[in-house]
Design a protein around this motif. Structure first.
Motif, PDB file in Angstrom:
ATOM      1  N   VAL A   1       5.955   7.336   0.100  1.00 40.98           N
ATOM      2  CA  VAL A   1       4.520   7.579   0.164  1.00 40.98           C
ATOM      3  C   VAL A   1       4.049   8.237  -1.135  1.00 40.98           C
ATOM      4  CG1 VAL A   1       4.757   9.827   1.326  1.00 40.98           C
ATOM      5  CG2 VAL A   1       2.649   8.511   1.607  1.00 40.98           C
ATOM      6  N   ASP A   2       2.899   7.802  -1.601  1.00 43.72           N
ATOM      7  CA  ASP A   2       2.281   8.320  -2.834  1.00 43.72           C
ATOM      8  C   ASP A   2       2.990   7.915  -4.127  1.00 43.72           C
ATOM      9  OD1 ASP A   2       0.107   9.457  -1.672  1.00 43.72           O
ATOM     10  OD2 ASP A   2       0.929  11.491  -1.566  1.00 43.72           O
ATOM     11  N   HIS A   3       3.958   7.024  -4.021  1.00 42.65           N
ATOM     12  CA  HIS A   3       4.630   6.578  -5.243  1.00 42.65           C
ATOM     13  C   HIS A   3       3.877   5.442  -5.941  1.00 42.65           C
ATOM     14  CE1 HIS A   3       8.887   8.539  -5.138  1.00 42.65           C
ATOM     15  NE2 HIS A   3       7.905   9.397  -4.982  1.00 42.65           N
ATOM     16  N   GLY A   4       2.799   4.983  -5.296  1.00 42.17           N
ATOM     17  CA  GLY A   4       1.926   4.032  -5.977  1.00 42.17           C
ATOM     18  C   GLY A   4       1.969   2.604  -5.473  1.00 42.17           C
ATOM     19  N   LYS A   5       2.344   2.395  -4.208  1.00 43.36           N
ATOM     20  CA  LYS A   5       2.414   1.041  -3.643  1.00 43.36           C
ATOM     21  C   LYS A   5       1.034   0.379  -3.610  1.00 43.36           C
ATOM     22  CE  LYS A   5       4.237   2.607   0.190  1.00 43.36           C
ATOM     23  NZ  LYS A   5       4.474   4.016  -0.218  1.00 43.36           N
ATOM     24  N   THR A   6       0.078   1.079  -3.000  1.00 46.57           N
ATOM     25  CA  THR A   6      -1.258   0.521  -2.872  1.00 46.57           C
ATOM     26  C   THR A   6      -1.889   0.274  -4.244  1.00 46.57           C
ATOM     27  OG1 THR A   6      -1.519   1.652  -0.763  1.00 46.57           O
ATOM     28  CG2 THR A   6      -3.531   0.840  -1.788  1.00 46.57           C
ATOM     29  N   SER A   7      -1.716   1.229  -5.141  1.00 44.40           N
ATOM     30  CA  SER A   7      -2.281   1.084  -6.488  1.00 44.40           C
ATOM     31  C   SER A   7      -1.675  -0.122  -7.200  1.00 44.40           C
ATOM     32  CB  SER A   7      -2.015   2.341  -7.312  1.00 44.40           C
ATOM     33  OG  SER A   7      -2.513   3.473  -6.641  1.00 44.40           O
TER      34      SER A   7
ATOM     35  N   VAL B   1       5.965   0.420 -14.981  1.00 42.61           N
ATOM     36  CA  VAL B   1       4.587  -0.055 -14.821  1.00 42.61           C
ATOM     37  C   VAL B   1       3.607   1.115 -14.680  1.00 42.61           C
ATOM     38  CG1 VAL B   1       5.255  -2.232 -13.703  1.00 42.61           C
ATOM     39  CG2 VAL B   1       4.769  -0.233 -12.298  1.00 42.61           C
ATOM     40  N   SER B   2       2.353   0.799 -14.941  1.00 39.91           N
ATOM     41  CA  SER B   2       1.285   1.740 -14.655  1.00 39.91           C
ATOM     42  C   SER B   2       0.120   0.969 -14.054  1.00 39.91           C
ATOM     43  CB  SER B   2       0.817   2.452 -15.920  1.00 39.91           C
ATOM     44  OG  SER B   2      -0.435   3.087 -15.653  1.00 39.91           O
ATOM     45  N   ALA B   3      -0.254   1.388 -12.860  1.00 40.08           N
ATOM     46  CA  ALA B   3      -1.405   0.762 -12.219  1.00 40.08           C
ATOM     47  C   ALA B   3      -2.682   1.193 -12.935  1.00 40.08           C
ATOM     48  CB  ALA B   3      -1.462   1.156 -10.748  1.00 40.08           C
ATOM     49  N   LYS B   4      -2.576   2.314 -13.646  1.00 35.37           N
ATOM     50  CA  LYS B   4      -3.736   2.884 -14.307  1.00 35.37           C
ATOM     51  C   LYS B   4      -4.053   2.149 -15.611  1.00 35.37           C
ATOM     52  CE  LYS B   4      -5.549   7.558 -14.875  1.00 35.37           C
ATOM     53  NZ  LYS B   4      -5.153   8.979 -14.932  1.00 35.37           N
ATOM     54  N   THR B   5      -3.022   1.919 -16.437  1.00 35.82           N
ATOM     55  CA  THR B   5      -3.258   1.285 -17.735  1.00 35.82           C
ATOM     56  C   THR B   5      -2.935  -0.207 -17.737  1.00 35.82           C
ATOM     57  OG1 THR B   5      -0.998   1.660 -18.521  1.00 35.82           O
ATOM     58  CG2 THR B   5      -2.571   3.452 -18.872  1.00 35.82           C
TER      59      THR B   5
HETATM   60  P1  GDP Z   1       1.111   4.793  -1.948  1.00 29.20           P
HETATM   61  O1  GDP Z   1       1.092   5.870  -0.927  1.00 29.20           O
HETATM   62  O2  GDP Z   1       2.541   4.461  -2.341  1.00 29.20           O
HETATM   63  O3  GDP Z   1       0.339   3.582  -1.562  1.00 29.20           O
HETATM   64  O4  GDP Z   1       0.490   5.410  -3.289  1.00 29.20           O
HETATM   65  P2  GDP Z   1      -0.986   5.206  -3.891  1.00 29.20           P
HETATM   66  O5  GDP Z   1      -1.112   3.876  -4.541  1.00 29.20           O
HETATM   67  O6  GDP Z   1      -1.974   5.534  -2.853  1.00 29.20           O
HETATM   68  O7  GDP Z   1      -0.968   6.288  -5.055  1.00 29.20           O
HETATM   69  C1  GDP Z   1      -0.796   7.665  -4.795  1.00 29.20           C
HETATM   70  C2  GDP Z   1      -1.469   8.462  -5.909  1.00 29.20           C
HETATM   71  O8  GDP Z   1      -0.869   8.162  -7.160  1.00 29.20           O
HETATM   72  C3  GDP Z   1      -2.943   8.127  -6.069  1.00 29.20           C
HETATM   73  O9  GDP Z   1      -3.644   9.324  -6.353  1.00 29.20           O
HETATM   74  C4  GDP Z   1      -2.987   7.203  -7.270  1.00 29.20           C
HETATM   75  O10 GDP Z   1      -4.180   7.273  -7.971  1.00 29.20           O
HETATM   76  C5  GDP Z   1      -1.836   7.699  -8.087  1.00 29.20           C
HETATM   77  N1  GDP Z   1      -1.238   6.619  -8.883  1.00 29.20           N
HETATM   78  C6  GDP Z   1      -0.753   5.449  -8.418  1.00 29.20           C
HETATM   79  N2  GDP Z   1      -0.297   4.700  -9.423  1.00 29.20           N
HETATM   80  C7  GDP Z   1      -0.515   5.378 -10.550  1.00 29.20           C
HETATM   81  C8  GDP Z   1      -0.261   5.110 -11.938  1.00 29.20           C
HETATM   82  O11 GDP Z   1       0.287   4.079 -12.335  1.00 29.20           O
HETATM   83  N3  GDP Z   1      -0.590   6.086 -12.838  1.00 29.20           N
HETATM   84  C9  GDP Z   1      -1.157   7.260 -12.459  1.00 29.20           C
HETATM   85  N4  GDP Z   1      -1.454   8.138 -13.381  1.00 29.20           N
HETATM   86  N5  GDP Z   1      -1.427   7.530 -11.155  1.00 29.20           N
HETATM   87  C10 GDP Z   1      -1.103   6.611 -10.230  1.00 29.20           C
END
Ligand code: GDP
Ligand code: MG
Length: 370
Positions: A88-94, A222-226
């Motif tokens: 969780v919060d590792h960036g799956k959705t992003s 990877v970076s979902a941000k950049t």
């Molecule tokens: P999930 O729980 O695995 O689906 O994670 P989320 O996609 O919801 O991301 C959790 C948090 O990490 C959010 O606040 C995102 O904005 C942040 N985040 C996700 N991917 C990246 C990334 O590539 N770079 C940065 N800086 N933040 C990210």
């Protein structure tokens, strides 16, 4: 019907006619295989051979597609189906959103995104990739438990600024158990606390040796941000897909797997399905789980109406008689009568299982003959 010949009953039970005659003899009845017996007698016999009832009536009334294999020459390359897993919060959705953003078709269409549980992108190179938009191990495990192995490739997401967490380990275990190849995506690579090398080293403890550590599991930062690494990730998915030689016969009655389903107040039961073989068409008559139906309309993940859905294309289907469950198989059948018959049979089975856990009743056996 009220009567059945001994031979006919034997066929239904997958038993020898002679064995039934013997059993009847023990019950004090002298009959030959060609003679008819009444309902009560048949029921007695069925009880004698009880363990066979379910299997036999199933093959008569239900659809068994496992034996119906497509000829090698009918198979065509199909897009890979990818599931993203990780803590969780590792960036799956992003990551899912960022990958969706790389879709060249969506770019053209202006992009009204429908959340239908899965989406397909067209890459710059013209290749198609399908992503299941239901990240999480539960969906994956639940589907697998129900016999639906739709995922071809797992992307294991690990945040570069964190480490191997409990759900990372769970994801690794589920992926290994499913025998599905994995690509490691080290996310949040843009963050200045990011330490991708640490992640690669920690993965060794879980017997995952990535390419950068001279192993054979593909990995990418990877970076979902950049947007860093997204193209590379897609390339790696396509490479993995090529190695898997994913194929399906598109020219047959469709089979699909339910990814998610719900009841919509206006539209009725809606199911997002992923076509596994054949091509699903508007107007097709179908059975899905315990429901029958007819495809009234199909929408893709961009909200566009589609007339036909080939293998690996996720679509939302309208026109089902009820709400199926995730993991259910949708099968196109030749007639409404057949669809109703199969659905009714499955409903009976489901009810019998719920109430008594008992084998199918003699009634099923007779209705199978009707
Ligand atoms: P999930 O729980 O695995 O689906 O994670 P989320 O996609 O919801 O991301 C959790 C948090 O990490 C959010 O606040 C995102 O904005 C942040 N985040 C996700 N991917 C990246 C990334 O590539 N770079 C940065 N800086 N933040 C990210
Ligand atoms: Mg999420």
């Amino acid at each position: 019907p009220d009567a059945i010949t001994v031979q006919e009953l034997a066929n239904r039970m997958a038993e020898k006619g002679a064995d039934l005659v013997k059993a009847l003899f023990k019950l004090g009845m002298m009959v030959t295989v060609n003679q008819t017996i009444d309902h009560d007698t048949a029921e007695l016999l069925v009880e004698e051979f009880g363990h066979n009832i379910q299997r036999v009536s199933e093959s008569d009334v239900d659809i068994d597609t496992s034996t119906d294999v497509d000829a090698e020459e009918s198979l065509k390359v199909r897009p890979p189906v990818v599931t993203i897993m990780g803590h969780v919060d590792h960036g799956k959705t992003s990551l899912l959103d960022a990958l969706r953003g790389t879709d060249v078709v969506r770019g053209e269409a202006g992009g009204i995104t429908q959340h239908i549980g899965a989406y397909q992108i067209k890459t710059k190179g013209g290749d198609l990739v399908t992503f299941l938009d239901t990240p999480g191990h539960e969906a994956f495990t639940e589907m697998r438990m129900r016999g639906a192995n739709v995922t071809d490739i797992v992307i294991l997401v690990v945040a570069a600024d964190d480490g191997i967490m409990p759900q990372t380990i769970e994801a690794i275990n589920h992926t290994k158990a499913a025998g599905v190849p994995m690509i490691v995506a080290i996310t949040k690579a843009d963050k200045h606390e990011a330490n991708p090398q640490k992640i690669r080293e920690r993965l060794l403890e879980h017997e995952i040796v990535v390419e950068q550590m001279s192993g054979d599991v593909q990995d990418v930062e990877v970076s979902a941000k950049t947007g860093q690494g997204l193209d590379e990730l897609i390339e790696k998915i396509l490479l993995q897909a090529e190695l898997l030689e994913l194929k399906a016969n598109p020219d047959r009655a469709a089979e699909a797997t339910v990814i998610e389903a719900k009841l919509d107040k206006g539209k009725g039961p809606l199911a997002t399905v992923l076509v596994t073989r054949g091509t699903l068409k508007v107007g097709d008559i179908l059975v899905v789980g315990t429901h029958s139906g007819r495809v009234r309309a199909m929408l893709d993940d961009k909200g566009r109406q589609v007339k036909e859905a080939p293998p690996s294309l996720p679509v939302e289907v309208l026109g089902l008689g009820g709400v199926p469950m995730a993991g259910d198989t949708l099968t196109v059948v030749e007639s409404e009568a057949r669809a109703r018959e199969v659905a009714a049979y499955r409903q009976e089975q489901a009810t019998a299982k719920r109430t008594t856990q008992a084998p199918a009743s003699i009634e099923n056996m007779f209705s199978a003959l009707a």
